[in-house]
Design a protein around this motif. Structure first.
Motif, PDB file in Angstrom:
ATOM      1  N   VAL A  80       0.752  -0.948  -0.171  1.00 59.38           N
ATOM      2  CA  VAL A  80       0.207  -0.015  -0.047  1.00 59.38           C
ATOM      3  C   VAL A  80       0.982   1.233   0.186  1.00 59.38           C
ATOM      4  O   VAL A  80       1.924   1.521   0.978  1.00 59.38           O
ATOM      5  N   VAL A  81       0.701   1.846  -0.954  1.00 61.36           N
ATOM      6  CA  VAL A  81       1.522   3.386  -1.256  1.00 61.36           C
ATOM      7  C   VAL A  81       0.376   4.393  -0.878  1.00 61.36           C
ATOM      8  O   VAL A  81      -0.709   4.640  -1.610  1.00 61.36           O
ATOM      9  N   PRO A  82       0.481   5.129   0.072  1.00 59.38           N
ATOM     10  CA  PRO A  82      -0.465   6.085   0.544  1.00 59.38           C
ATOM     11  C   PRO A  82      -0.565   7.508   0.037  1.00 59.38           C
ATOM     12  O   PRO A  82      -1.065   8.432   0.624  1.00 59.38           O
ATOM     13  N   PHE A  83       0.098   7.553  -1.204  1.00 54.48           N
ATOM     14  CA  PHE A  83      -0.087   8.929  -2.063  1.00 54.48           C
ATOM     15  C   PHE A  83      -0.191   8.466  -3.308  1.00 54.48           C
ATOM     16  O   PHE A  83      -0.153   7.285  -3.774  1.00 54.48           O
ATOM     17  N   PRO A  84      -0.662   9.424  -4.330  1.00 60.20           N
ATOM     18  CA  PRO A  84      -1.023   9.194  -5.497  1.00 60.20           C
ATOM     19  C   PRO A  84      -0.071   8.764  -6.370  1.00 60.20           C
ATOM     20  O   PRO A  84       1.205   8.980  -6.193  1.00 60.20           O
ATOM     21  N   PRO A  85      -0.276   8.074  -7.766  1.00 61.62           N
ATOM     22  CA  PRO A  85       0.642   7.843  -8.697  1.00 61.62           C
ATOM     23  C   PRO A  85       1.462   8.955  -9.060  1.00 61.62           C
ATOM     24  O   PRO A  85       0.987  10.089  -9.110  1.00 61.62           O
ATOM     25  N   GLY A  86       2.538   8.936  -9.266  1.00 62.95           N
ATOM     26  CA  GLY A  86       3.595  10.035  -9.808  1.00 62.95           C
ATOM     27  C   GLY A  86       4.675  10.765  -9.009  1.00 62.95           C
ATOM     28  O   GLY A  86       5.535  11.489  -9.486  1.00 62.95           O
ATOM     29  N   GLY A  87       4.207  10.588  -7.697  1.00 63.59           N
ATOM     30  CA  GLY A  87       4.814  11.145  -6.613  1.00 63.59           C
ATOM     31  C   GLY A  87       6.121  10.443  -6.221  1.00 63.59           C
ATOM     32  O   GLY A  87       6.410   9.436  -6.753  1.00 63.59           O
ATOM     33  N   SER A  88       7.009  10.890  -5.302  1.00 61.27           N
ATOM     34  CA  SER A  88       8.285  10.026  -4.973  1.00 61.27           C
ATOM     35  C   SER A  88       7.885   9.006  -4.213  1.00 61.27           C
ATOM     36  O   SER A  88       8.525   7.968  -4.448  1.00 61.27           O
TER      37      SER A  88
END
Length: 321
Positions: free
Chosen positions: A36-44
């Motif tokens: 789980v990545v808790p930020f949107p696609p495209g960021g660091s």
């Protein structure tokens, strides 16, 4: 890699390998693992998460799928993982933002210290203070002077309230004695789009987001947030040196976490997998493309740093209210 600003020595037992629940037999077996990545696609965070999923999957001989669950400064994804079954099949990529969140939000649906166990850090990177190409400042001292003569007229963008971009800039403004207006976005990509389009004056996103625009000279790069200059941005000073703010330092770290109660030997296998992945050419090349330094710290160091940072962010931010 040394842990960045606000760290203390480790006090926690490393992974608790002698105690805790027994691992699920045959883990990971034939089941895919979700990161789980808790930020949107495209960021660091997303970039590092996808790089980790690919390289860790090869180490575990199993597919690791990225699940972007963005919102509320990374806290929605954290809440989801905190409720997940602690069986090693739901992992979490936490960041410095999760030590900031308890000072930003009055209530959270999880306890970051009690509900998660850190496996290890994956990477860390500085932030870069940038301005749109039309903004009439070319250095940190010029930005400070402009903000002082135009109080409240300078807008800075971030990936959202409580994000590391937000807090890196708030700490800079506090250290420099200036006031700027915060404009939160739903991720770094839309924020950077507005800055490139001249609709936003300044920002301080993680370095991986702006490496391309800086090298293409489509934004003005003023300084890096780390205590020392970055080899990825030759000739760019640190904010501390450029603005004579010796106490200012900020870096974002990214750490692999699991829900509390995850079997100790699953944690150990994950630690081995991540540290092995960090040594692979694919991971090393991938981190270099986003100007990140590799991690690999033991769980005990990460756990203690989280406790210390959470407390100190609360002290810093509550004092401003």
């Amino acid at each position: 890699m040394k842990f960045p600003h606000l760290l203390a020595a480790g006090l926690f037992a490393c992974l608790g390998l002698s105690h805790g629940p027994a691992a699920q037999a045959g883990w990971p077996g034939d089941r895919p693992i979700t990161l789980v990545v808790p930020f949107p696609p495209g960021g660091s965070t997303d970039m590092i998460g996808r790089l980790l999923a690919s390289t860790l999957g090869k180490q575990l001989n199993q597919t690791v799928v990225v699940d972007n669950r963005a919102g509320a400064g990374g806290t929605l994804g954290a809440a989801y993982v905190a409720r997940a079954k602690p069986d090693g099949y739901t992992l979490f990529l936490a960041t410095t933002a999760h030590t900031i969140a308890p000072a930003i939000y009055d209530t959270l649906a999880y306890d970051f210290i009690k509900d998660f166990v850190p496996v290890t850090t994956v990477a860390s990177l500085p932030h870069v203070l940038i301005a749109n190409s039309a903004f009439p400042v070319n250095s940190v001292p010029e930005l400070i002077q402009y903000a002082k003569t135009h109080p409240g007229e300078v807008n800075f963008g971030s990936a959202g309230i409580g994000s590391t971009d937000h807090l890196s800039m708030e700490l800079f403004a506090r250290s420099a004695g200036i006031k700027m207006e915060h404009v939160p976005y739903k991720g770094d990509e839309p924020m950077l789009t507005d800055l490139l389009g001249g609709r936003l004056e300044v920002a301080m996103p993680p370095s991986g987001i702006v490496l391309g625009p800086v090298r293409a000279h489509s934004v003005k790069a003023l300084a890096v947030s780390s205590p020392q200059p970055s080899a990825y941005f030759p000739g760019l000073p640190s904010i501390a040196k450029a603005a004579h703010l010796p106490d200012y330092a900020f870096k974002t770290w990214y750490a692999l976490m699991v829900p509390a109660g995850t079997p100790a030997d699953v944690q150990a296998r994950l630690y081995q997998g991540v540290t092995a992945a960090l040594k692979t050419p694919d991971m090393q090349k991938g981190l270099q493309t986003i100007s990140a330094e590799p991690g690999g710290e033991p769980s005990k160091d990460v756990a203690d740093a989280i406790v210390q940072q959470t407390r100190q962010w609360r002290e810093i931010l509550k004092s401003d209210k």
